[in-house]
Design an enzyme around this catalytic site. Structure first.
Site, PDB file in Angstrom:
ATOM      1  N   CYS A  34      17.774   9.304  13.527  1.00  0.00           N
ATOM      2  CA  CYS A  34      18.652   9.379  14.695  1.00  0.00           C
ATOM      3  C   CYS A  34      19.032  10.845  14.891  1.00  0.00           C
ATOM      4  O   CYS A  34      19.495  11.502  13.948  1.00  0.00           O
ATOM      5  CB  CYS A  34      19.909   8.534  14.471  1.00  0.00           C
ATOM      6  SG  CYS A  34      21.160   8.781  15.749  1.00  0.00           S
ATOM      7  N   ASP A  41      15.950   5.517  11.558  1.00  0.00           N
ATOM      8  CA  ASP A  41      15.671   4.500  12.576  1.00  0.00           C
ATOM      9  C   ASP A  41      14.354   3.847  12.196  1.00  0.00           C
ATOM     10  O   ASP A  41      13.411   4.525  11.789  1.00  0.00           O
ATOM     11  CB  ASP A  41      15.508   5.136  13.962  1.00  0.00           C
ATOM     12  CG  ASP A  41      16.825   5.333  14.673  1.00  0.00           C
ATOM     13  OD1 ASP A  41      17.778   4.586  14.397  1.00  0.00           O
ATOM     14  OD2 ASP A  41      16.900   6.239  15.517  1.00  0.00           O
ATOM     15  N   VAL A  56      -9.265   5.534  19.275  1.00  0.00           N
ATOM     16  CA  VAL A  56      -8.536   6.233  18.219  1.00  0.00           C
ATOM     17  C   VAL A  56      -8.965   5.699  16.850  1.00  0.00           C
ATOM     18  O   VAL A  56      -9.171   4.494  16.670  1.00  0.00           O
ATOM     19  CB  VAL A  56      -7.007   6.125  18.409  1.00  0.00           C
ATOM     20  CG1 VAL A  56      -6.486   4.711  18.171  1.00  0.00           C
ATOM     21  CG2 VAL A  56      -6.270   7.117  17.531  1.00  0.00           C
ATOM     22  N   GLU A  57      -9.134   6.612  15.912  1.00  0.00           N
ATOM     23  CA  GLU A  57      -9.476   6.253  14.535  1.00  0.00           C
ATOM     24  C   GLU A  57      -8.187   5.842  13.826  1.00  0.00           C
ATOM     25  O   GLU A  57      -7.174   6.535  13.906  1.00  0.00           O
ATOM     26  CB  GLU A  57     -10.137   7.465  13.862  1.00  0.00           C
ATOM     27  CG  GLU A  57     -10.795   7.166  12.538  1.00  0.00           C
ATOM     28  CD  GLU A  57      -9.809   7.150  11.396  1.00  0.00           C
ATOM     29  OE1 GLU A  57      -9.963   6.289  10.513  1.00  0.00           O
ATOM     30  OE2 GLU A  57      -8.875   7.980  11.385  1.00  0.00           O
ATOM     31  N   LEU A  58      -8.205   4.704  13.129  1.00  0.00           N
ATOM     32  CA  LEU A  58      -6.980   4.093  12.627  1.00  0.00           C
ATOM     33  C   LEU A  58      -6.274   4.880  11.527  1.00  0.00           C
ATOM     34  O   LEU A  58      -5.045   4.932  11.503  1.00  0.00           O
ATOM     35  CB  LEU A  58      -7.256   2.661  12.171  1.00  0.00           C
ATOM     36  CG  LEU A  58      -7.665   1.703  13.286  1.00  0.00           C
ATOM     37  CD1 LEU A  58      -7.870   0.305  12.737  1.00  0.00           C
ATOM     38  CD2 LEU A  58      -6.652   1.701  14.413  1.00  0.00           C
ATOM     39  N   HIS A  75      14.955   7.183  20.968  1.00  0.00           N
ATOM     40  CA  HIS A  75      13.947   6.120  21.131  1.00  0.00           C
ATOM     41  C   HIS A  75      13.066   6.365  22.347  1.00  0.00           C
ATOM     42  O   HIS A  75      11.842   6.223  22.281  1.00  0.00           O
ATOM     43  CB  HIS A  75      14.624   4.758  21.275  1.00  0.00           C
ATOM     44  CG  HIS A  75      15.468   4.369  20.103  1.00  0.00           C
ATOM     45  ND1 HIS A  75      16.431   3.401  20.198  1.00  0.00           N
ATOM     46  CD2 HIS A  75      15.490   4.797  18.822  1.00  0.00           C
ATOM     47  CE1 HIS A  75      17.008   3.245  19.030  1.00  0.00           C
ATOM     48  NE2 HIS A  75      16.464   4.085  18.177  1.00  0.00           N
ATOM     49  N   GLU A  76      13.691   6.709  23.450  1.00  0.00           N
ATOM     50  CA  GLU A  76      12.954   6.910  24.699  1.00  0.00           C
ATOM     51  C   GLU A  76      11.981   8.074  24.583  1.00  0.00           C
ATOM     52  O   GLU A  76      10.838   7.995  25.044  1.00  0.00           O
ATOM     53  CB  GLU A  76      13.948   7.171  25.850  1.00  0.00           C
ATOM     54  CG  GLU A  76      14.916   6.044  26.104  1.00  0.00           C
ATOM     55  CD  GLU A  76      16.132   6.002  25.169  1.00  0.00           C
ATOM     56  OE1 GLU A  76      16.969   5.109  25.356  1.00  0.00           O
ATOM     57  OE2 GLU A  76      16.247   6.846  24.245  1.00  0.00           O
TER      58      GLU A  76
END
Length: 121
Positions: A34, A41, A56-58, A75-76
């Site tokens: 946070c 968080d 995307v490669e994991l 968060h946003e």
């Protein structure tokens, strides 16, 4: 040697670029701090995308997600950052990134960022 967090998103060629199909991933161990209190968080990050020429490669995605652990983010902002970084790396036809954050201050927050248009069908 231990693996370390990284902001490098590796990609590979889409094996079926002529077909619009959806890839869904869930990252249930996302953490950041946070920016106001420094408290951790916790979130589940859900990614759904229709690839263009790249996927995307994991393992690189796992290390990318881990790279936010010791940083303060609203968060946003972090949900939109993840979406923007994936768009830059993949140029997908469509992508949706959902940040489903644990309760903070008695409030459960879900942030959804999208880019592009989901193909019909």
């Amino acid at each position: 040697m231990p693996t370390k967090p990284s902001r490098d998103l590796e990609t590979f060629p889409n094996p079926n670029p002529g077909r619009p199909y959806e890839i869904s991933m869930e990252c249930p161990e996302f953490t950041c701090l946070c920016p106001k209190t420094g408290q951790p968080d916790f979130a589940t990050i859900r990614i759904r995308y229709v690839p263009g020429k790249r996927c995307v490669e994991l393992k690189s995605l796992k290390l990318y997600i881990w790279s936010f652990r010791d940083e303060g983010h609203f968060h946003e902002a972090v949900t939109n950052r993840i979406c923007d970084d994936l768009v830059a790396a993949l140029a997908p036809r469509f992508i949706e990134v959902e940040g489903d954050f644990g309760v903070r201050g008695g409030i459960h927050t879900v942030v959804t960022a999208r880019h592009g248009r989901r193909p019909a069908g």
